[in-house]
Enzyme design. Structure first.
Site, PDB file in Angstrom:
ATOM      1  N   CYS A  60       7.552   2.222  -0.759  1.00 55.09           N
ATOM      2  CA  CYS A  60       6.453   1.971  -2.170  1.00 55.09           C
ATOM      3  C   CYS A  60       6.019   2.706  -0.869  1.00 55.09           C
ATOM      4  O   CYS A  60       4.753   3.587  -1.694  1.00 55.09           O
ATOM      5  CB  CYS A  60       6.929   0.487  -1.990  1.00 55.09           C
ATOM      6  SG  CYS A  60       7.466   0.417  -2.792  1.00 55.09           S
TER       7      CYS A  60
ATOM      8  N   CYS B 218       9.724  -3.051   0.541  1.00 55.17           N
ATOM      9  CA  CYS B 218      10.232  -1.579  -0.071  1.00 55.17           C
ATOM     10  C   CYS B 218       9.521  -0.347   0.365  1.00 55.17           C
ATOM     11  O   CYS B 218       8.054  -0.255   0.582  1.00 55.17           O
ATOM     12  CB  CYS B 218       9.357  -1.460  -1.647  1.00 55.17           C
ATOM     13  SG  CYS B 218       9.812  -0.094  -2.613  1.00 55.17           S
TER      14      CYS B 218
END
Length: 112
Positions: free
Chosen positions: A34, A31
């Site tokens: 993230c 991700c």
């Protein structure tokens, strides 16, 4: 990095039984968003006088925990205090949104 990465086995102790507010950041290695929000989370933690714990949980490695909190998008940031889930940001918007949430639960030191 200022966050601790934990798993299901210590979640109760580190998050639910914590005497201070805890920001739990569900993330995954794949991700990219993230990774982008890590500096913002660390800055918010330092701005709060480190009265807030910052915990990272790899959602891929902790599927049971992610499922129990119905994590469907990453990153998801959950704010716990006193063992209770106070707020969740399912799609992280920006640092100001998170700061607003934190100001609701952290003493005025975070408001400066």
């Amino acid at each position: 990095m200022m966050r601790s990465v934990i798993g299901e086995q210590v979640f109760v102790e580190e998050v639910l039984e914590s005497s201070s507010p805890v920001l739990v950041h569900f993330w995954a290695p794949w991700c990219s968003v993230c990774r982008l929000i890590e500096p913002a989370l660390a800055k918010l933690r330092s701005d709060s006088g480190e009265q807030v714990k910052l915990i990272g949980i790899n959602a891929d490695e902790n599927l049971k925990l992610a499922s129990s909190y119905r994590i469907t998008t990453l990153p998801t940031v959950l704010l716990f205090q006193g063992g209770k889930l106070l707020h969740r940001l399912d799609s992280y918007q920006n640092r100001e949104e998170l700061r607003t949430v934190l100001q609701e639960v952290i003493p005025t030191q975070a408001n400066t």
